[in-house]
Scaffold this motif. Structure first.
Motif, PDB file in Angstrom:
ATOM      1  N   ASP A 236       0.780  -1.410   0.059  1.00 51.14           N
ATOM      2  CA  ASP A 236      -0.052  -0.095  -0.110  1.00 51.14           C
ATOM      3  C   ASP A 236       0.989   1.318   0.244  1.00 51.14           C
ATOM      4  OD1 ASP A 236      -2.211  -1.415   0.041  1.00 51.14           O
ATOM      5  OD2 ASP A 236      -2.698  -1.241   2.153  1.00 51.14           O
TER       6      ASP A 236
ATOM      7  N   ARG B  53      -8.756   3.396  -4.083  1.00 45.30           N
ATOM      8  CA  ARG B  53      -9.366   2.630  -2.570  1.00 45.30           C
ATOM      9  C   ARG B  53      -9.124   3.390  -1.678  1.00 45.30           C
ATOM     10  NH1 ARG B  53      -7.352  -0.289  -6.443  1.00 45.30           N
ATOM     11  NH2 ARG B  53      -5.001  -0.250  -5.837  1.00 45.30           N
TER      12      ARG B  53
ATOM     13  N   ARG C 117      -6.654   7.800   1.024  1.00 47.80           N
ATOM     14  CA  ARG C 117      -6.422   6.986  -0.210  1.00 47.80           C
ATOM     15  C   ARG C 117      -5.361   6.134  -0.008  1.00 47.80           C
ATOM     16  NH1 ARG C 117      -7.955  12.243  -1.238  1.00 47.80           N
ATOM     17  NH2 ARG C 117      -9.298  12.481  -2.973  1.00 47.80           N
TER      18      ARG C 117
END
Length: 140
Positions: free
Chosen positions: A2, A33, A40
């Motif tokens: 991420d 996402r 975000r």
């Protein structure tokens, strides 16, 4: 892995503002996402797409055409000929731009050569100047 919007901005060279704009305009291949707190979250494939997307933009592809390409890609298999046709049209456009720029560069090189030659010979005063009719004999 991420990635935060700041990390994506740093790695992509785009500003946070530009990333938000790309999201608003629907220019990400996959929806951005978000965590439960609204932050975000991006992934490596988002960076890969951004690299392609920014090249398409810098080559003059319009936002609506990029959106069209993304929509086709999101639909999955079966529309590859349409995507290819879209990319070929843009390739033709870019090649025409390159030809035009090459012609412009050729003119500029010729002008630079003329000026360099005149300056080297000490004849810069003979370069064409529209406000002095007596210099019209030498076309630059």
């Amino acid at each position: 892995m991420d990635l935060s919007i700041g990390e994506v901005a740093q790695r992509s060279g785009l500003s946070v503002h530009a990333l938000r704009f790309y999201e608003r305009e629907g220019l990400f291949a996959n929806p951005v996402r978000r965590l439960s707190n609204g932050r975000r979250i991006y992934h490596e494939e988002d960076l890969e797409w951004l690299a392609i997307c920014t090249k398409l933009r810098s080559s003059g592809m319009s936002l609506p055409v990029i959106r069209q390409y993304i929509e086709l890609a999101r639909q999955g298999t079966g529309n590859e000929p349409e995507r290819l046709a879209l990319l070929r049209r843009h390739q033709d456009h870019v090649e025409a731009q390159i030809r035009e720029l090459q012609e412009t560069l050729d003119v500029m090189r010729d002008k630079v050569r003329i000026y360099e030659d005149h300056l080297a010979r000490g004849e810069a005063d003979r370069l064409w100047n529209p406000s002095h009719p007596d210099t019209k004999q030498c076309s630059d």
